[in-house]
Design a protein around this motif. Structure first.
Motif, PDB file in Angstrom:
ATOM      1  N   LYS A  25      23.618  40.283 -13.412  1.00 43.61           N
ATOM      2  CA  LYS A  25      24.670  40.452 -12.410  1.00 43.61           C
ATOM      3  C   LYS A  25      24.068  40.394 -11.012  1.00 43.61           C
ATOM      4  CE  LYS A  25      27.358  43.265 -15.557  1.00 43.61           C
ATOM      5  NZ  LYS A  25      27.815  44.593 -15.904  1.00 43.61           N
ATOM      6  N   LYS A  26      24.889  40.067 -10.033  1.00 41.82           N
ATOM      7  CA  LYS A  26      24.429  39.980  -8.648  1.00 41.82           C
ATOM      8  C   LYS A  26      24.073  41.356  -8.112  1.00 41.82           C
ATOM      9  CE  LYS A  26      25.036  35.613  -7.548  1.00 41.82           C
ATOM     10  NZ  LYS A  26      23.866  34.800  -7.449  1.00 41.82           N
ATOM     11  N   LYS A  27      22.973  41.422  -7.348  1.00 40.93           N
ATOM     12  CA  LYS A  27      22.593  42.667  -6.684  1.00 40.93           C
ATOM     13  C   LYS A  27      23.482  42.881  -5.467  1.00 40.93           C
ATOM     14  CE  LYS A  27      17.881  43.498  -7.986  1.00 40.93           C
ATOM     15  NZ  LYS A  27      16.605  43.974  -7.517  1.00 40.93           N
ATOM     16  N   LYS A  28      23.721  44.149  -5.152  1.00 47.01           N
ATOM     17  CA  LYS A  28      24.507  44.507  -3.977  1.00 47.01           C
ATOM     18  C   LYS A  28      23.565  44.956  -2.872  1.00 47.01           C
ATOM     19  CE  LYS A  28      28.372  45.916  -6.825  1.00 47.01           C
ATOM     20  NZ  LYS A  28      29.221  47.003  -7.261  1.00 47.01           N
ATOM     21  N   GLU A  29      24.135  45.216  -1.698  1.00 43.70           N
ATOM     22  CA  GLU A  29      23.327  45.715  -0.589  1.00 43.70           C
ATOM     23  C   GLU A  29      22.739  47.071  -0.941  1.00 43.70           C
ATOM     24  OE1 GLU A  29      24.915  45.675   3.336  1.00 43.70           O
ATOM     25  OE2 GLU A  29      26.038  43.848   2.955  1.00 43.70           O
ATOM     26  N   ALA A  30      21.587  47.364  -0.352  1.00 40.18           N
ATOM     27  CA  ALA A  30      20.911  48.626  -0.617  1.00 40.18           C
ATOM     28  C   ALA A  30      21.694  49.786  -0.008  1.00 40.18           C
ATOM     29  CB  ALA A  30      19.500  48.600  -0.037  1.00 40.18           C
ATOM     30  N   ASN A  31      21.729  50.897  -0.730  1.00 35.54           N
ATOM     31  CA  ASN A  31      22.311  52.140  -0.241  1.00 35.54           C
ATOM     32  C   ASN A  31      21.162  52.929   0.383  1.00 35.54           C
ATOM     33  OD1 ASN A  31      23.433  54.644   0.140  1.00 35.54           O
ATOM     34  ND2 ASN A  31      24.452  54.693  -1.855  1.00 35.54           N
ATOM     35  N   ILE A  32      21.005  52.813   1.696  1.00 38.17           N
ATOM     36  CA  ILE A  32      19.831  53.373   2.381  1.00 38.17           C
ATOM     37  C   ILE A  32      19.715  54.886   2.213  1.00 38.17           C
ATOM     38  CG2 ILE A  32      18.626  53.538   4.594  1.00 38.17           C
ATOM     39  CD1 ILE A  32      18.767  50.685   3.299  1.00 38.17           C
ATOM     40  N   PRO A  33      20.782  55.682   2.377  1.00 33.15           N
ATOM     41  CA  PRO A  33      20.621  57.128   2.173  1.00 33.15           C
ATOM     42  C   PRO A  33      20.163  57.471   0.752  1.00 33.15           C
ATOM     43  CG  PRO A  33      22.647  56.705   3.361  1.00 33.15           C
ATOM     44  CD  PRO A  33      22.118  55.369   2.924  1.00 33.15           C
ATOM     45  N   PHE A  34      20.706  56.771  -0.253  1.00 34.35           N
ATOM     46  CA  PHE A  34      20.274  57.013  -1.627  1.00 34.35           C
ATOM     47  C   PHE A  34      18.819  56.606  -1.815  1.00 34.35           C
ATOM     48  CE2 PHE A  34      19.611  55.553  -5.982  1.00 34.35           C
ATOM     49  CZ  PHE A  34      19.921  56.714  -6.687  1.00 34.35           C
ATOM     50  N   LEU A  35      18.414  55.490  -1.233  1.00 33.36           N
ATOM     51  CA  LEU A  35      17.041  55.015  -1.321  1.00 33.36           C
ATOM     52  C   LEU A  35      16.065  56.033  -0.730  1.00 33.36           C
ATOM     53  CD1 LEU A  35      15.231  52.516  -2.015  1.00 33.36           C
ATOM     54  CD2 LEU A  35      15.574  51.817   0.346  1.00 33.36           C
ATOM     55  N   LEU A  36      16.396  56.564   0.437  1.00 30.53           N
ATOM     56  CA  LEU A  36      15.529  57.567   1.070  1.00 30.53           C
ATOM     57  C   LEU A  36      15.505  58.872   0.284  1.00 30.53           C
ATOM     58  CD1 LEU A  36      16.478  56.942   4.800  1.00 30.53           C
ATOM     59  CD2 LEU A  36      14.382  56.239   3.622  1.00 30.53           C
ATOM     60  N   ALA A  37      16.665  59.283  -0.242  1.00 33.66           N
ATOM     61  CA  ALA A  37      16.718  60.514  -1.039  1.00 33.66           C
ATOM     62  C   ALA A  37      15.905  60.369  -2.318  1.00 33.66           C
ATOM     63  CB  ALA A  37      18.171  60.865  -1.364  1.00 33.66           C
ATOM     64  N   GLY A  71      10.890  49.716   3.699  1.00 37.55           N
ATOM     65  CA  GLY A  71      10.993  48.860   4.882  1.00 37.55           C
ATOM     66  C   GLY A  71      11.675  47.544   4.580  1.00 37.55           C
ATOM     67  N   GLY A  72      11.350  46.961   3.442  1.00 37.72           N
ATOM     68  CA  GLY A  72      11.981  45.704   3.052  1.00 37.72           C
ATOM     69  C   GLY A  72      13.469  45.853   2.826  1.00 37.72           C
ATOM     70  N   GLN A  73      13.882  46.988   2.266  1.00 40.16           N
ATOM     71  CA  GLN A  73      15.306  47.225   2.039  1.00 40.16           C
ATOM     72  C   GLN A  73      16.053  47.503   3.346  1.00 40.16           C
ATOM     73  OE1 GLN A  73      17.157  47.070  -0.801  1.00 40.16           O
ATOM     74  NE2 GLN A  73      15.370  46.298  -1.876  1.00 40.16           N
ATOM     75  N   VAL A  74      15.412  48.278   4.231  1.00 30.66           N
ATOM     76  CA  VAL A  74      16.069  48.664   5.481  1.00 30.66           C
ATOM     77  C   VAL A  74      16.123  47.489   6.457  1.00 30.66           C
ATOM     78  CG1 VAL A  74      15.875  50.150   7.518  1.00 30.66           C
ATOM     79  CG2 VAL A  74      15.486  51.098   5.246  1.00 30.66           C
ATOM     80  N   LEU A  75      15.026  46.774   6.600  1.00 28.50           N
ATOM     81  CA  LEU A  75      14.940  45.722   7.607  1.00 28.50           C
ATOM     82  C   LEU A  75      15.294  44.341   7.095  1.00 28.50           C
ATOM     83  CD1 LEU A  75      11.584  46.845   9.252  1.00 28.50           C
ATOM     84  CD2 LEU A  75      13.903  47.357  10.016  1.00 28.50           C
ATOM     85  N   GLY A  76      15.241  44.158   5.785  1.00 29.97           N
ATOM     86  CA  GLY A  76      15.425  42.826   5.226  1.00 29.97           C
ATOM     87  C   GLY A  76      16.873  42.447   5.017  1.00 29.97           C
TER      88      GLY A  76
END
Length: 106
Positions: A25-37, A71-76
């Motif tokens: 399945k297609k990936k969605k945009e990163a959930n930054i707060p979840f990623l940091l948590a 960084g790749g998720q936040v800036l990419g």
């Protein structure tokens, strides 16, 4: 094996099950707060389990991969690829070997 190791292995098991369910399945945009948590949770569990008791090559590699991944998720750009179960499990295996090398499972 203690409580932090069991929690980490359980979380990796859930992650593998999710990757299997989402395979193709297609990936969605990163959930930054979840990623940091989740990064904070894993660093806390690794510290509790003794991974950061000594700071050597495995810990340096882990920190570099963690910072590069966040960084790749936040800036990419959002990923234009599908979920790949096999790549996900391979990546988890490499990280688990890094944990073992760093003394997390001893």
């Amino acid at each position: 094996m203690g409580i932090p190791q069991i929690i980490v292995l359980s979380l990796y098991g859930v992650s593998a099950a999710l990757a299997l369910h989402m395979h193709g399945k297609k990936k969605k945009e990163a959930n930054i707060p979840f990623l940091l948590a989740s990064a904070c949770v894993f660093v806390s569990l690794l510290t509790w389990g003794g991974f950061f008791a000594a700071f050597g090559i495995p810990q340096i590699i882990y920190v570099v991969l963690l910072v590069a991944g966040i960084g790749g998720q936040v800036l990419g750009e959002p990923p234009e690829r599908d979920w790949d179960f096999f790549a996900h499990v391979l990546g988890m295996g490499i990280i688990l070997v890094l944990y073992w090398w760093g003394g997390f499972f001893s």
